[in-house]
Design a protein around this motif. Structure first.
Motif, PDB file in Angstrom:
ATOM      1  N   UNK A  93      13.074  51.258 -42.731  1.00 46.79           N
ATOM      2  CA  UNK A  93      14.353  51.914 -43.002  1.00 46.79           C
ATOM      3  C   UNK A  93      14.467  53.230 -42.247  1.00 46.79           C
ATOM      4  N   UNK A  94      13.349  53.747 -41.766  1.00 48.94           N
ATOM      5  CA  UNK A  94      13.351  55.017 -41.037  1.00 48.94           C
ATOM      6  C   UNK A  94      13.694  54.834 -39.560  1.00 48.94           C
ATOM      7  N   UNK A 111       3.278  65.312 -36.507  1.00 49.54           N
ATOM      8  CA  UNK A 111       3.767  64.981 -37.853  1.00 49.54           C
ATOM      9  C   UNK A 111       5.223  65.396 -38.006  1.00 49.54           C
ATOM     10  N   UNK A 112       5.912  64.694 -38.896  1.00 51.41           N
ATOM     11  CA  UNK A 112       7.262  65.064 -39.323  1.00 51.41           C
ATOM     12  C   UNK A 112       7.282  65.037 -40.842  1.00 51.41           C
ATOM     13  N   UNK A 135      11.627  55.112 -33.330  1.00 52.89           N
ATOM     14  CA  UNK A 135      11.980  53.890 -32.618  1.00 52.89           C
ATOM     15  C   UNK A 135      11.225  52.672 -33.157  1.00 52.89           C
ATOM     16  N   UNK A 136      10.116  52.911 -33.874  1.00 48.71           N
ATOM     17  CA  UNK A 136       9.345  51.802 -34.429  1.00 48.71           C
ATOM     18  C   UNK A 136       8.507  52.301 -35.588  1.00 48.71           C
ATOM     19  N   UNK A 137       8.316  51.433 -36.570  1.00 50.01           N
ATOM     20  CA  UNK A 137       7.465  51.753 -37.714  1.00 50.01           C
ATOM     21  C   UNK A 137       6.341  50.739 -37.750  1.00 50.01           C
ATOM     22  N   UNK A 138       5.114  51.250 -37.743  1.00 57.48           N
ATOM     23  CA  UNK A 138       3.946  50.382 -37.758  1.00 57.48           C
ATOM     24  C   UNK A 138       2.994  50.888 -38.846  1.00 57.48           C
ATOM     25  N   UNK A 142       4.662  56.264 -37.424  1.00 53.84           N
ATOM     26  CA  UNK A 142       5.995  56.073 -36.841  1.00 53.84           C
ATOM     27  C   UNK A 142       5.915  56.385 -35.356  1.00 53.84           C
ATOM     28  N   UNK A 143       6.500  55.535 -34.544  1.00 48.90           N
ATOM     29  CA  UNK A 143       6.590  55.791 -33.108  1.00 48.90           C
ATOM     30  C   UNK A 143       7.940  56.446 -32.856  1.00 48.90           C
TER      31      UNK A 143
END
Length: 147
Positions: A93-94, A111-112, A135-138, A142-143
């Motif tokens: 969802x991010x 980090x964010x 752009x991607x969640x793994x 997060x990328x």
């Protein structure tokens, strides 16, 4: 048993409808509810028309069989899928959202802060306080790309 049904007359269908509806509470699945509604319908029609018990049983069978496609059409409407799109994949969802870097991305990692959680991000080196887009969640990483 037949003599009891004959003495109750039309009311036997209403009693059967009530019994089937109550049985639905104890054995949920929405199947007995529709049979109960078919029994109520036969009872209502029997109030208006004087017909034999054979015709009443045939009408009950027809109404019960007709209730199946009606149940599939009305009773099983799919839930709105948008309510639970990311239920077990919350990090997805991010994707597409923009955040401010809490720590700079150095050697590919930084980090964010998202709400009350600090997330590890990977991407091209960027200064702290810069805006990045996910752009991607793994998993828990997060990328990101510069915004």
């Amino acid at each position: 048993m037949m003599s009891i049904i004959e003495t109750l007359g039309v009311w036997s269908w209403f009693i059967a409808g009530v019994v089937l509806t109550i049985a639905e509470v104890f054995a949920p699945g929405a199947f007995l509810l529709w049979l109960g509604l078919a029994a109520f319908l036969v009872g209502i029609v029997s109030l208006l028309i004087d017909w034999g018990w054979q015709a009443q049983f045939i009408a009950f069978a027809v109404f019960a069989v007709a209730a199946v496609p009606l149940y599939r059409r009305i009773g099983r409407q799919p839930d709105d899928a948008s309510d639970h799109t990311f239920l077990n994949r919350r990090t997805e969802a991010l994707v597409g959202r923009v955040f401010t870097l809490e720590t700079p991305i150095v050697n590919g990692f930084g980090t964010v802060r998202i709400d009350d959680t600090v997330w590890r991000v990977q991407g091209p080196d960027s200064p702290g306080g810069g805006k990045v887009k996910v752009v991607r969640a793994d998993g828990a990483t997060l990328t990101v790309a510069p915004e």
